[in-house]
Motif scaffolding. Structure first.
Motif, PDB file in Angstrom:
ATOM      1  N   HIS A 283      -7.762  16.365 -44.054  1.00  0.00           N
ATOM      2  CA  HIS A 283      -7.805  15.821 -42.707  1.00  0.00           C
ATOM      3  C   HIS A 283      -9.136  16.150 -42.052  1.00  0.00           C
ATOM      4  O   HIS A 283      -9.747  17.180 -42.328  1.00  0.00           O
ATOM      5  N   ALA A 284      -9.589  15.264 -41.163  1.00  0.00           N
ATOM      6  CA  ALA A 284     -10.817  15.498 -40.423  1.00  0.00           C
ATOM      7  C   ALA A 284     -10.589  16.546 -39.339  1.00  0.00           C
ATOM      8  O   ALA A 284      -9.472  16.728 -38.860  1.00  0.00           O
ATOM      9  N   VAL A 285     -11.677  17.227 -38.955  1.00  0.00           N
ATOM     10  CA  VAL A 285     -11.591  18.292 -37.952  1.00  0.00           C
ATOM     11  C   VAL A 285     -12.724  18.146 -36.945  1.00  0.00           C
ATOM     12  O   VAL A 285     -13.871  17.857 -37.316  1.00  0.00           O
ATOM     13  N   VAL A 286     -12.384  18.357 -35.684  1.00  0.00           N
ATOM     14  CA  VAL A 286     -13.374  18.581 -34.641  1.00  0.00           C
ATOM     15  C   VAL A 286     -13.200  20.023 -34.178  1.00  0.00           C
ATOM     16  O   VAL A 286     -12.130  20.389 -33.680  1.00  0.00           O
ATOM     17  N   ALA A 287     -14.239  20.845 -34.388  1.00  0.00           N
ATOM     18  CA  ALA A 287     -14.211  22.240 -33.942  1.00  0.00           C
ATOM     19  C   ALA A 287     -14.903  22.304 -32.585  1.00  0.00           C
ATOM     20  O   ALA A 287     -16.088  21.982 -32.464  1.00  0.00           O
TER      21      ALA A 287
END
Length: 514
Positions: free
Chosen positions: A415-419
């Motif tokens: 899954h993609a992540v935005v930190a």
């Protein structure tokens, strides 16, 4: 298929004299398996006498049992809406009565009438599904799933396989989809089922298969005393509602997405996963959303079969749009990691929420925000302000450690992540970049910048925010800030729209190949 004549029952329910009180008007609403009768401040729900692949309401006894089941199940989430079950009997003189002594003819569920303008599908159309409202809805669903009865009678894969079987049959019987379209969609769904079989079964063993709502789309959610309330769950077949909790959630997310509310869908997904650690199930969400879209397609197609003229054409287009959406969810979408840093007040969380739905597989990126992690570890809602001690350096080091661990685990599940964090220290920036290298996914670092006066004004105006930063915190950050090398500088002092547009442009240039 309708198997029993309910003409006399419908006439009885539409007759204001049947209710023994002064009723000015009786109105009805037809659905594919029910007739809803509105009488003053009460609502009576009649099951249609149908026998379909997934529901059998062919006898009065079956409909009575379904009504009783509906009452019990819906009181889990909407106890004040569901009043009781009323039997309709035929008396010796041939008259129909509520709860008489004669032969059982039919049954209805009696409900309290609520303001239909608070139905979430209508609120979505009016643009009234605010972030705060969707956040509260997500928490409501998470609590419901936490308390729902666990079921181990079938494997997770077997439960989903039965859905695919019944839906394939229903799509074929609808007569509005080509055989090639049905075959192509079925093949993709079954391939995905084979790919996810082990995970589905593991989640069942981990008690993630429960007796859920089963029909959690926006039209089955309303406001009761300003609180998001789930109603009208699946009652006619326990197996249909005994499902993976993420498959239950997927209907809500898919419905938002279908209505063009992709950001809202991503928000619901993120707030739900904030409440429940479902990172292991993330690979299943696009698959589950595709199944939900396909199910919705066959339901709409059935409604089309009962319509004519322009209404028929509209329903056919809608059903086909759901099929197209299912194919879209099943298309590969590679993960990526986007880190958004900057001082307090630069709008990191706002930007993250605006772009997350465009990243990776549906319903978009998991947003991992240091502010929310800090509140979660303290066991309080994100809007609750923490004491100063919760921001000591050693605590912040723990927060970043959890953030990095969560980023790694989410990427490992495809899954993609935005930190979302300040990322003021070089060490933290290097650590998040290394995670992307280790996971072999594209990395984009964004550094948001705004003038000091803008930052101070924004932070001073915050109310009920996940961030507890104060004006003094901003001044301290300004005194020690250092811009990261290698991260893209984003001017964030203007409007949200201009900042997001620039971020979208940067992300598009660095998008991974599908």
């Amino acid at each position: 298929m309708i198997v029993q004549d309910q003409t006399s029952v419908l006439a009885f329910l539409k007759d204001s004299a049947s209710y023994g009180e002064s009723v000015a008007r009786v109105t009805t609403l037809d659905t594919h398996i029910s007739v809803i009768v509105f009488v003053g401040q009460r609502v009576f729900k009649l099951k249609r006498a149908v026998h379909l692949p997934y529901v059998d309401f062919s006898t009065a006894a079956r409909r009575l049992a379904a009504c009783r089941q509906e009452l019990d199940l819906n009181r889990r989430t909407a106890p004040t809406l569901y009043v009781g079950v009323r039997c309709i009997t035929r008396e010796a003189d041939g008259r129909l009565l509520f709860d008489g002594h004669g032969e059982l003819v039919d049954a209805v569920v009696e409900m309290v009438r609520f303001d239909e303008n608070t139905l979430f599908d209508r609120m979505a159309t009016r643009g009234q599904l605010t972030s705060a409202l969707l956040t509260e809805l997500s928490r409501t669903v998470a609590r419901f799933h936490t308390n729902a009865a666990i079921d181990h009678r079938r494997t997770g894969a077997a439960s989903i396989a039965s859905v695919l079987d019944s839906n394939e049959q229903a799509l074929a019987e609808a007569n509005i989809f080509t055989s090639a379209t049905i075959a192509a969609l079925t093949a993709k769904l079954r391939t995905a089922l084979g790919h996810h079989e082990a995970l589905l079964n593991a989640r069942e063993r981990a008690s993630k298969v429960r007796h859920c709502h089963g029909d959690m789309h926006l039209r089955n959610i309303c406001l009761v005393n300003d609180v998001p309330t789930l109603f009208d769950c699946i009652e006619f077949d326990e197996a249909v509602a005994t499902i993976d909790i993420l498959y239950d959630l997927a209907f809500l997310i898919m419905d938002l997405w279908h209505r063009g509310l992709e950001s809202g869908a991503n928000l619901v997904f993120n707030r739900y996963v904030d409440e429940r650690d479902e990172v292991d199930g993330l690979p299943l969400l696009p698959f589950f959303m595709a199944i939900r879209a396909a199910v919705r397609a066959h339901v709409i197609a059935m409604q089309a079969g009962q319509a004519t003229g322009q209404r028929y054409e509209e329903l056919v287009r809608e059903a086909r749009a759901y099929i197209a959406l299912a194919f879209r969810f099943l298309a590969p979408a590679p993960p990526r990691l986007v880190a958004i840093g900057g001082l307090s007040g630069t709008g990191k969380s706002t930007v993250a929420a605006a772009v997350a739905n465009q990243l990776g597989p549906a319903p978009g990126a998991r947003i991992l925000a240091s502010d929310r992690i800090r509140k979660h570890l303290r066991g309080v809602p994100a809007e609750v302000r923490l004491p100063v001690a919760a921001y000591h350096p050693e605590v912040s080091e723990q927060i970043y450690a959890v953030l990095m661990q969560s980023v790694r685990a989410t990427l490992a599940n495809g899954h993609a992540v935005v930190a979302d964090a300040v990322f003021a220290e070089i060490a933290y920036r290097e650590r998040v970049e290394q995670i992307a290298l280790d996971a072999e996914v594209p990395f984009t670092g964004l550094w948001l910048h705004a003038q000091p006066d803008t930052l101070i004004a924004r932070v001073d105006a915050r109310r009920g925010d996940a961030s507890d930063a104060t004006v003094d915190v901003v001044r301290t950050q300004l005194a020690s800030q250092n811009s990261p090398a290698g991260w893209t500088w984003i001017e964030a002092g203007g409007t949200v729209t201009s900042t997001v547009a620039r971020v979208v442009e940067v992300l598009a240039c660095r998008a991974p190949q599908r």
